[in-house]
Write a protein that holds these residues in place. Structure first.
Motif, mmCIF file in Angstrom:
data_model
loop_
_atom_site.group_PDB
_atom_site.id
_atom_site.type_symbol
_atom_site.label_atom_id
_atom_site.label_comp_id
_atom_site.label_asym_id
_atom_site.label_seq_id
_atom_site.Cartn_x
_atom_site.Cartn_y
_atom_site.Cartn_z
ATOM 1 N N ASP A 1 0.865 -1.177 0.000
ATOM 2 C CA ASP A 1 0.000 0.000 0.000
ATOM 3 C C ASP A 1 0.906 1.232 0.000
ATOM 4 O O ASP A 1 2.134 1.098 0.125
ATOM 5 C CB ASP A 1 -0.982 -0.035 1.181
ATOM 6 C CG ASP A 1 -0.332 0.119 2.546
ATOM 7 O OD1 ASP A 1 0.855 0.521 2.651
ATOM 8 O OD2 ASP A 1 -1.020 -0.168 3.544
ATOM 9 N N ILE B 1 0.580 -5.929 1.208
ATOM 10 C CA ILE B 1 -0.826 -6.319 1.208
ATOM 11 C C ILE B 1 -1.096 -7.561 0.366
ATOM 12 O O ILE B 1 -2.200 -8.084 0.369
ATOM 13 C CB ILE B 1 -1.733 -5.157 0.735
ATOM 14 C CG1 ILE B 1 -1.351 -4.698 -0.672
ATOM 15 C CG2 ILE B 1 -1.699 -4.025 1.733
ATOM 16 C CD1 ILE B 1 -2.316 -3.697 -1.273
ATOM 17 N N PHE C 1 -4.113 -11.921 -1.872
ATOM 18 C CA PHE C 1 -3.964 -11.216 -0.597
ATOM 19 C C PHE C 1 -4.697 -11.966 0.492
ATOM 20 O O PHE C 1 -5.583 -12.772 0.218
ATOM 21 C CB PHE C 1 -4.482 -9.780 -0.702
ATOM 22 C CG PHE C 1 -5.978 -9.676 -0.736
ATOM 23 C CD1 PHE C 1 -6.688 -9.356 0.403
ATOM 24 C CD2 PHE C 1 -6.681 -9.904 -1.912
ATOM 25 C CE1 PHE C 1 -8.067 -9.272 0.378
ATOM 26 C CE2 PHE C 1 -8.058 -9.813 -1.947
ATOM 27 C CZ PHE C 1 -8.758 -9.494 -0.799
ATOM 28 N N GLY C 2 -4.314 -11.697 1.727
ATOM 29 C CA GLY C 2 -4.989 -12.302 2.879
ATOM 30 C C GLY C 2 -4.606 -13.750 3.073
ATOM 31 O O GLY C 2 -3.770 -14.300 2.379
ATOM 32 N N SER D 1 -7.527 0.097 -2.073
ATOM 33 C CA SER D 1 -7.717 -0.238 -0.663
ATOM 34 C C SER D 1 -8.174 -1.692 -0.494
ATOM 35 O O SER D 1 -8.690 -2.312 -1.420
ATOM 36 C CB SER D 1 -8.755 0.688 -0.038
ATOM 37 O OG SER D 1 -10.046 0.397 -0.557
ATOM 38 N N GLU D 2 -7.994 -2.190 0.708
ATOM 39 C CA GLU D 2 -8.453 -3.533 1.042
ATOM 40 C C GLU D 2 -9.968 -3.624 0.857
ATOM 41 O O GLU D 2 -10.487 -4.632 0.387
ATOM 42 C CB GLU D 2 -8.067 -3.883 2.475
ATOM 43 C CG GLU D 2 -8.394 -5.299 2.854
ATOM 44 C CD GLU D 2 -7.928 -5.669 4.250
ATOM 45 O OE1 GLU D 2 -8.327 -6.747 4.711
ATOM 46 O OE2 GLU D 2 -7.171 -4.901 4.873
ATOM 47 N N GLU D 3 -10.668 -2.545 1.202
ATOM 48 C CA GLU D 3 -12.125 -2.503 1.040
ATOM 49 C C GLU D 3 -12.512 -2.646 -0.433
ATOM 50 O O GLU D 3 -13.442 -3.377 -0.779
ATOM 51 C CB GLU D 3 -12.674 -1.193 1.610
ATOM 52 C CG GLU D 3 -14.168 -1.139 1.680
ATOM 53 C CD GLU D 3 -14.744 -2.085 2.740
ATOM 54 O OE1 GLU D 3 -15.911 -2.456 2.583
ATOM 55 O OE2 GLU D 3 -14.032 -2.446 3.687
ATOM 56 N N LEU E 1 -10.763 -4.130 -2.732
ATOM 57 C CA LEU E 1 -10.480 -5.512 -3.115
ATOM 58 C C LEU E 1 -11.600 -6.433 -2.667
ATOM 59 O O LEU E 1 -12.068 -7.275 -3.432
ATOM 60 C CB LEU E 1 -9.156 -5.988 -2.509
ATOM 61 C CG LEU E 1 -7.890 -5.442 -3.133
ATOM 62 C CD1 LEU E 1 -6.681 -5.875 -2.314
ATOM 63 C CD2 LEU E 1 -7.744 -5.889 -4.569
ATOM 64 N N LYS E 2 -12.034 -6.268 -1.424
ATOM 65 C CA LYS E 2 -13.073 -7.140 -0.884
ATOM 66 C C LYS E 2 -14.397 -6.980 -1.620
ATOM 67 O O LYS E 2 -15.164 -7.932 -1.745
ATOM 68 C CB LYS E 2 -13.274 -6.855 0.604
ATOM 69 C CG LYS E 2 -12.144 -7.362 1.468
ATOM 70 C CD LYS E 2 -12.395 -7.039 2.923
ATOM 71 C CE LYS E 2 -11.255 -7.533 3.781
ATOM 72 N NZ LYS E 2 -11.434 -7.165 5.189
#
Length: 141
Positions: free
Chosen positions: A23, A29, A51-52, A83-85, A87-88
């Motif tokens: 990031d 990330i 990711f994750g 952002s992670e958001e 991506l989700k």
């Protein structure tokens, strides 16, 4: 089979796969799993980022427009503002998604990027729409 060597602003795809993604604050990330390349123009269109998860369990895989990345020589990896958001909440995909231009349009809209097919210049040697990737090049996203 020999390994491809890097030269100047060129990098072998075998060296991109597995490269860390950070990031803007320098936090890792994810990493690049593989690339999607336009068969006609030869241009990289998407990077599939993982990711994750832990040890591959629960890991997510998402396509991102290639222009969402810039290479940072200090980190030795790619940086993205996504952002992670984002991506989700990205449009879900499967192997058939790549043949669905409507899905690609939704993907670009979700990430706020201009679709590559609207940039013009699709042939090899065309400079329109090219993304001159190299050391610390900005993403033009």
């Amino acid at each position: 089979m020999g390994m491809a060597t890097q030269s100047g602003n060129l990098i072998s795809s075998e060296n991109v796969e597995g490269t860390a993604v950070y990031d803007p604050s320098g936090n890792k990330i994810g990493q690049i799993d593989h690339l999607m390349i336009d068969k006609v123009s030869g241009m990289v269109r998407y990077a599939i980022m993982t990711f994750g998860g832990f040890l591959g369990i629960g890991e997510g895989e998402h396509p991102l427009p290639w222009k969402a990345f810039k290479y940072d020589t200090n980190l030795g990896g790619y940086v993205t503002n996504i952002s992670e958001e984002q991506l989700k909440n990205a449009p879900e995909y499967n192997e058939q998604s790549w043949t669905d231009r409507d899905w690609e349009s939704r993907l670009h809209q979700h990430f706020g990027s201009r679709p590559y097919w609207e940039e013009g210049g699709t042939g090899i040697g065309s400079s329109a729409g090219s993304t001159n990737r190299g050391t610390d090049q900005t993403a033009g996203f």
